[in-house]
Motif scaffolding. Structure first.
Motif, PDB file in Angstrom:
ATOM      1  N   PHE A 172       0.807  -1.217   0.000  1.00 55.29           N
ATOM      2  CA  PHE A 172       0.000   0.000   0.000  1.00 55.29           C
ATOM      3  C   PHE A 172       0.847   1.277   0.000  1.00 55.29           C
ATOM      4  O   PHE A 172       0.396   2.333  -0.455  1.00 55.29           O
ATOM      5  N   SER A 173       2.088   1.193   0.471  1.00 48.59           N
ATOM      6  CA  SER A 173       2.954   2.376   0.481  1.00 48.59           C
ATOM      7  C   SER A 173       3.378   2.787  -0.926  1.00 48.59           C
ATOM      8  O   SER A 173       3.941   3.873  -1.112  1.00 48.59           O
ATOM      9  N   SER A 174       3.064   1.949  -1.909  1.00 49.71           N
ATOM     10  CA  SER A 174       3.369   2.309  -3.298  1.00 49.71           C
ATOM     11  C   SER A 174       2.520   3.489  -3.761  1.00 49.71           C
ATOM     12  O   SER A 174       2.711   3.997  -4.863  1.00 49.71           O
ATOM     13  N   VAL A 175       1.626   3.967  -2.901  1.00 47.07           N
ATOM     14  CA  VAL A 175       0.870   5.183  -3.213  1.00 47.07           C
ATOM     15  C   VAL A 175       1.839   6.330  -3.491  1.00 47.07           C
ATOM     16  O   VAL A 175       1.554   7.200  -4.314  1.00 47.07           O
ATOM     17  N   PHE A 176       2.998   6.316  -2.843  1.00 50.01           N
ATOM     18  CA  PHE A 176       4.028   7.332  -3.119  1.00 50.01           C
ATOM     19  C   PHE A 176       4.429   7.282  -4.582  1.00 50.01           C
ATOM     20  O   PHE A 176       4.432   8.306  -5.283  1.00 50.01           O
ATOM     21  N   GLN A 177       4.748   6.103  -5.084  1.00 50.67           N
ATOM     22  CA  GLN A 177       5.153   5.938  -6.479  1.00 50.67           C
ATOM     23  C   GLN A 177       4.000   6.286  -7.416  1.00 50.67           C
ATOM     24  O   GLN A 177       4.188   6.974  -8.420  1.00 50.67           O
ATOM     25  N   PHE A 178       2.807   5.830  -7.089  1.00 50.11           N
ATOM     26  CA  PHE A 178       1.629   6.094  -7.915  1.00 50.11           C
ATOM     27  C   PHE A 178       1.384   7.596  -8.068  1.00 50.11           C
ATOM     28  O   PHE A 178       1.191   8.090  -9.178  1.00 50.11           O
TER      29      PHE A 178
END
Length: 111
Positions: free
Chosen positions: A98-104
């Motif tokens: 869920f921390s891939s929201v940064f990349q998204f």
């Protein structure tokens, strides 16, 4: 805020260090930093593999949103978060942490 830091050209490791020595210290800055290269042993250091999946986050946010709707409780930021995680799932992030929201969000801005 992290995206803002990148625009200013600040070092994310230095920012995490400053935050963790101040009242800004929190779980996402000292334990589970979403910025690649800041911490070892977290999903952001492994292309966001492992951890709590985006698909599960979208499901949980959906459950929270349903409860809010059923109780007529306004949760505008929760609704926005749910929408973002659903978009992430639709765009190939479902199995990433869920921390891939940064990349998204960085990709959405064209960075």
């Amino acid at each position: 805020m992290i995206l803002f830091i990148h625009r200013l050209g600040l070092d994310p490791k230095l920012l995490a260090k400053i935050l963790n020595m101040s009242s800004g210290r929190c779980w996402s800055s000292d334990t589970y930093n979403p910025v690649p290269g800041v911490m070892e042993g977290v999903p952001s250091a492994n292309n966001y593999l492992g951890g709590f999946g985006t698909q599960l986050m979208a499901k949980d946010l959906g459950l929270a949103q349903n409860t809010a709707t059923n109780t007529r409780t306004p949760v505008p930021l929760g609704s926005l978060a749910h929408q973002i995680y659903r978009m992430m799932c639709a765009r190939g992030y479902a199995n990433k942490d869920f921390s891939s929201v940064f990349q998204f969000l960085r990709e959405e801005e064209g960075q």
